[in-house]
Design an enzyme around this catalytic site. Sequence first.
Site, PDB file in Angstrom:
ATOM      1  CG  ASP A  67      -0.271  -0.432   2.507  1.00  0.00           C
ATOM      2  OD1 ASP A  67       0.958  -0.519   2.538  1.00  0.00           O
ATOM      3  OD2 ASP A  67      -0.985  -0.678   3.500  1.00  0.00           O
ATOM      4  CG  HIS A 144      -5.692  -2.240   8.703  1.00  0.00           C
ATOM      5  ND1 HIS A 144      -5.898  -0.940   9.103  1.00  0.00           N
ATOM      6  CD2 HIS A 144      -4.362  -2.453   8.841  1.00  0.00           C
ATOM      7  CE1 HIS A 144      -4.742  -0.401   9.453  1.00  0.00           C
ATOM      8  NE2 HIS A 144      -3.791  -1.304   9.306  1.00  0.00           N
ATOM      9  CD  GLU A 149      -8.597   1.278   7.645  1.00  0.00           C
ATOM     10  OE1 GLU A 149      -8.402   0.275   8.355  1.00  0.00           O
ATOM     11  OE2 GLU A 149      -8.071   2.379   7.870  1.00  0.00           O
TER      12      GLU A 149
END
Length: 271
Positions: A67, A144, A149
């Site tokens: 990410d 997470h 989320e």
Amino acid sequence: MDVIIRENYGQMSRYAAEIIAGYIRTKPNCVLGLATGRTPVGTYKELIRMHREEGLDFSEVRTFNLDEYLGLGMNLDKPYDLDQSYARFMHEELFKHINIKKENIHIPDGLAKEPKKYCAYYEEEIRKAGGIDLQLLGIGGDGHWGFNEPGSSLGSRTRVVALNEQTLNDNYNAFFKKAGFKRSEMPCFAITMGIGTILEARNIMMLASGGGKADIVAKCLEGPITAQVTSTAIHLHGGDVTVVLDEAAASKLIRYEHYKQVERLKSQYGL
Ligand code: F6R
């Protein structure tokens, strides 16, 4: 699923690094999925030590990070210590210390002009690399993986997501605050691999350390599978799944003794 419990963060990190090194030695051009955050820092330090002292060779290794914050990316025009991008984190904590080739590093580009198109491109890059051999994961305070989320679909793919309050607070306290940012200056969107993307990795290894993670680790490993705790998707994975915890993170597990016993028996029988 193997649940490995080690006394402290250092031992957890060494165990995890040894597993990763094993992949690299067996398949020098393996594809590793990597994570950022405080948890894997010790593992990266140990991999750097193995590279320096034992010649662990990263020259053919390919990596894909989970990410990146939207709006951030490695920006060399900014003073280094203010850049809170995950690209810079990976550069500082691992890549600049090892012999990995720049072209073999993949981190979602938080500065992409067309983020949605970029997400599809990132998925395609993973496919072109032949998929991920081992995905390294931490676990967020809300359960997470990546920035998936609570409420993210367990089949989700790489996409742009909004970060929730708990994650923003956790990451502000762990990183942005020290760099002098105001809470309101934090990016509140990110690009993340989806849970479906992560589950396609052939094998996964999740790390957790510290008493602050004990409740969420117990929910993840011993609670029901739910999109409200996206890491519970760990139970849907069909490959080798290894969870490496320190004692504090393992302290709320109901089946703590069972995991210890299984590890003892496996080592006794050479399994
Ligand atoms: C970061 C990531 C996150 C972290 C998680 C735990 O790439 O994937 O899911 O693993 O937020 O963060 P730390 O390790 O800082 O507790």
